[in-house]
Design a protein around this motif. Structure first.
Motif, mmCIF file in Angstrom:
data_model
loop_
_atom_site.group_PDB
_atom_site.id
_atom_site.type_symbol
_atom_site.label_atom_id
_atom_site.label_comp_id
_atom_site.label_asym_id
_atom_site.label_seq_id
_atom_site.Cartn_x
_atom_site.Cartn_y
_atom_site.Cartn_z
ATOM 1 N N LEU A 23 -33.363 7.803 -19.035
ATOM 2 C CA LEU A 23 -33.295 7.646 -17.801
ATOM 3 C C LEU A 23 -34.373 7.215 -17.039
ATOM 4 O O LEU A 23 -34.350 6.284 -16.249
ATOM 5 C CB LEU A 23 -32.907 9.187 -17.137
ATOM 6 N N LYS A 24 -35.576 7.691 -17.519
ATOM 7 C CA LYS A 24 -37.033 7.208 -16.805
ATOM 8 C C LYS A 24 -37.177 5.661 -17.182
ATOM 9 O O LYS A 24 -37.443 4.733 -16.243
ATOM 10 C CB LYS A 24 -38.529 7.833 -17.286
ATOM 11 N N GLN A 25 -36.695 5.073 -18.363
ATOM 12 C CA GLN A 25 -36.777 3.700 -18.943
ATOM 13 C C GLN A 25 -35.902 2.934 -17.880
ATOM 14 O O GLN A 25 -36.232 1.799 -17.431
ATOM 15 C CB GLN A 25 -36.110 3.580 -20.502
ATOM 16 N N LEU A 26 -34.555 3.318 -17.468
ATOM 17 C CA LEU A 26 -33.596 2.784 -16.583
ATOM 18 C C LEU A 26 -34.505 2.642 -15.062
ATOM 19 O O LEU A 26 -34.280 1.444 -14.996
ATOM 20 C CB LEU A 26 -32.374 3.325 -16.311
ATOM 21 N N ILE A 27 -34.890 3.546 -14.809
ATOM 22 C CA ILE A 27 -35.333 3.514 -13.711
ATOM 23 C C ILE A 27 -36.897 2.406 -13.414
ATOM 24 O O ILE A 27 -36.795 1.782 -12.515
ATOM 25 C CB ILE A 27 -36.353 5.108 -13.201
ATOM 26 N N ASP A 28 -37.464 2.689 -14.574
ATOM 27 C CA ASP A 28 -38.592 1.927 -14.725
ATOM 28 C C ASP A 28 -38.424 0.512 -14.748
ATOM 29 O O ASP A 28 -39.234 -0.746 -14.692
ATOM 30 C CB ASP A 28 -39.649 2.292 -15.941
ATOM 31 N N LYS A 156 -28.533 3.294 -5.321
ATOM 32 C CA LYS A 156 -27.397 4.409 -5.596
ATOM 33 C C LYS A 156 -27.857 5.110 -6.920
ATOM 34 O O LYS A 156 -27.717 6.385 -7.189
ATOM 35 C CB LYS A 156 -25.900 3.896 -5.710
ATOM 36 N N GLU A 157 -28.312 4.267 -7.831
ATOM 37 C CA GLU A 157 -28.626 4.670 -9.172
ATOM 38 C C GLU A 157 -29.854 5.788 -9.028
ATOM 39 O O GLU A 157 -29.775 6.922 -9.648
ATOM 40 C CB GLU A 157 -28.845 3.689 -10.111
ATOM 41 N N GLU A 158 -30.692 5.245 -8.264
ATOM 42 C CA GLU A 158 -31.956 6.284 -8.246
ATOM 43 C C GLU A 158 -31.949 7.152 -7.283
ATOM 44 O O GLU A 158 -32.406 8.399 -7.955
ATOM 45 C CB GLU A 158 -33.037 5.243 -7.774
ATOM 46 N N PRO A 163 -30.411 11.243 -10.879
ATOM 47 C CA PRO A 163 -30.439 12.541 -10.690
ATOM 48 C C PRO A 163 -29.445 13.423 -11.287
ATOM 49 O O PRO A 163 -29.560 14.400 -11.790
ATOM 50 C CB PRO A 163 -30.652 13.047 -9.187
ATOM 51 N N MET A 164 -28.022 12.837 -10.969
ATOM 52 C CA MET A 164 -26.919 13.533 -11.444
ATOM 53 C C MET A 164 -26.716 13.634 -12.940
ATOM 54 O O MET A 164 -26.590 14.564 -13.491
ATOM 55 C CB MET A 164 -25.438 12.854 -10.924
ATOM 56 N N ALA A 165 -27.179 12.545 -13.621
ATOM 57 C CA ALA A 165 -27.353 12.279 -14.969
ATOM 58 C C ALA A 165 -28.228 13.412 -15.608
ATOM 59 O O ALA A 165 -27.857 14.144 -16.536
ATOM 60 C CB ALA A 165 -27.624 10.922 -15.483
ATOM 61 N N GLU A 166 -29.400 13.575 -15.144
ATOM 62 C CA GLU A 166 -30.595 14.454 -15.414
ATOM 63 C C GLU A 166 -29.937 15.856 -15.285
ATOM 64 O O GLU A 166 -30.262 16.463 -16.240
ATOM 65 C CB GLU A 166 -31.624 14.164 -14.800
ATOM 66 N N GLN A 167 -29.243 15.933 -14.455
ATOM 67 C CA GLN A 167 -28.831 17.541 -14.090
ATOM 68 C C GLN A 167 -27.540 17.843 -15.111
ATOM 69 O O GLN A 167 -27.503 19.184 -15.849
ATOM 70 C CB GLN A 167 -28.504 17.536 -12.867
ATOM 71 N N MET A 168 -26.689 16.852 -15.438
ATOM 72 C CA MET A 168 -25.563 17.253 -16.120
ATOM 73 C C MET A 168 -25.536 17.138 -17.361
ATOM 74 O O MET A 168 -24.663 17.874 -18.234
ATOM 75 C CB MET A 168 -24.327 16.400 -15.412
ATOM 76 N N LEU A 169 -26.337 16.152 -17.908
ATOM 77 C CA LEU A 169 -26.298 15.901 -19.566
ATOM 78 C C LEU A 169 -27.063 16.722 -20.258
ATOM 79 O O LEU A 169 -28.077 17.492 -19.625
ATOM 80 C CB LEU A 169 -26.937 14.446 -19.584
ATOM 81 N N SER A 170 -26.671 17.403 -21.417
ATOM 82 C CA SER A 170 -27.278 18.449 -22.128
ATOM 83 C C SER A 170 -28.511 17.666 -22.707
ATOM 84 O O SER A 170 -28.677 16.753 -22.960
ATOM 85 C CB SER A 170 -26.401 19.053 -23.185
ATOM 86 N N LEU A 177 -28.724 10.025 -25.895
ATOM 87 C CA LEU A 177 -28.819 8.709 -25.176
ATOM 88 C C LEU A 177 -29.986 7.895 -25.478
ATOM 89 O O LEU A 177 -30.331 6.784 -25.675
ATOM 90 C CB LEU A 177 -29.076 9.242 -23.388
ATOM 91 N N ALA A 178 -31.092 8.743 -25.899
ATOM 92 C CA ALA A 178 -32.424 8.095 -26.423
ATOM 93 C C ALA A 178 -32.306 7.329 -27.632
ATOM 94 O O ALA A 178 -32.639 6.522 -27.786
ATOM 95 C CB ALA A 178 -33.759 9.136 -26.349
#
Length: 185
Positions: A23-28, A156-158, A163-170, A177-178
C-alpha cells in the motif's frame, strides 16, 4: 466489532497510518504521476489560452510525448490496483455500488480518455492533416478529463481506499499483496 471490518470506526489521519509495504508503494507512486499530470495539464491550459500558436499539430505532438511517458508509468500502477488490490477488497466490499465500483469506473474513464487522445494524436500525425484551434481543443478535452478524474481519484485512494485496505486486509493478505506486486515488477 472485528478490527478488519470495513465498518470499523473512522480511519484517523491517513498520513499517520503505518501502511504495509504494497500500500505504501501505491501511495509513493502518486506524487510522480501527479507531477506528470500537472505538467500536461499546464501545457493544455497554456495552449488553450495562447493567442500566438500557429501550428496546432505541434501542440498535439508535444502532448503525445508527455502522455506516452505518463501512460508508461500509470499502467503498472493501475494494474497493481485493479488486478490485485481491488480483487482482494472485493470479497469484503463487493463490486457493485461501493468503493471498488467507483475506483474501477474512474480507472475506466481515465483509460478511455487516454486511449482516445492517443488514437486521435496518432491519426493526426499519420494523416498529416493541419489542425484548427477548435480541433486541437477537442483533442485536449480528453486530457482535461484524465487530469480531473485522476487527481480526484488519487485523493480518494489516499484518504479512503488505502486506509480501508490497511484496516481490513489480514497480515496474510498483505503478504499475498506484496508477493503478487513483486511478481508484477
Amino acid at each position: 466489532m472485528n478490527q478488519n471490518s470495513p465498518c470499523s470506526a473512522g480511519f484517523g489521519d491517513p498520513k499517520s497510518i503505518n501502511y504495509c509495504a504494497p500500500l505504501k508503494q501505491l501511495i509513493d507512486e502518486h506524487p510522480s504521476l501527479l507531477a506528470k499530470m500537472a505538467e500536461f495539464n499546464q501545457m493544455v491550459q497554456a495552449f488553450e489560452t495562447s493567442e500566438e500558436i500557429e501550428d496546432w499539430n505541434d501542440t498535439i505532438n508535444q502532448l503525445h510525448e508527455k502522455i506516452s511517458a505518463f501512460i508508461a508509468e500509470l499502467e503498472p500502477h493501475s494494474n497493481r490496483e485493479e488486478d490485485v488490490l481491488f480483487e482482494m477488497m472485493v470479497k469484503y466490499l463487493g463490486r457493485e455500488g461501493g468503493p471498488i465500483a467507483v475506483m474501477e469506473y474512474e480507472h475506466n474513464t481515465a483509460k478511455l480518455n487516454l486511449k482516445e487522445f492517443m488514437e486521435k494524436a496518432t491519426a493526426i500525425k499519420e494523416d498529416n492533416k493541419t489542425l484548427s484551434r477548435a480541433e486541437a481543443l477537442d483533442v485536449y478535452r480528453h486530457l482535461k478529463i484524465v487530469y480531473l478524474t485522476l487527481t480526484d481519484h488519487f485523493m480518494k485512494e489516499e484518504n479512503i481506499l488505502f486506509p480501508m485496505a490497511e484496516q481490513m486486509l489480514s497480515d496474510a493478505e498483505k503478504q499475498d499483496l506484496a508477493d503478487q506486486f513483486s511478481q508484477m515488477a
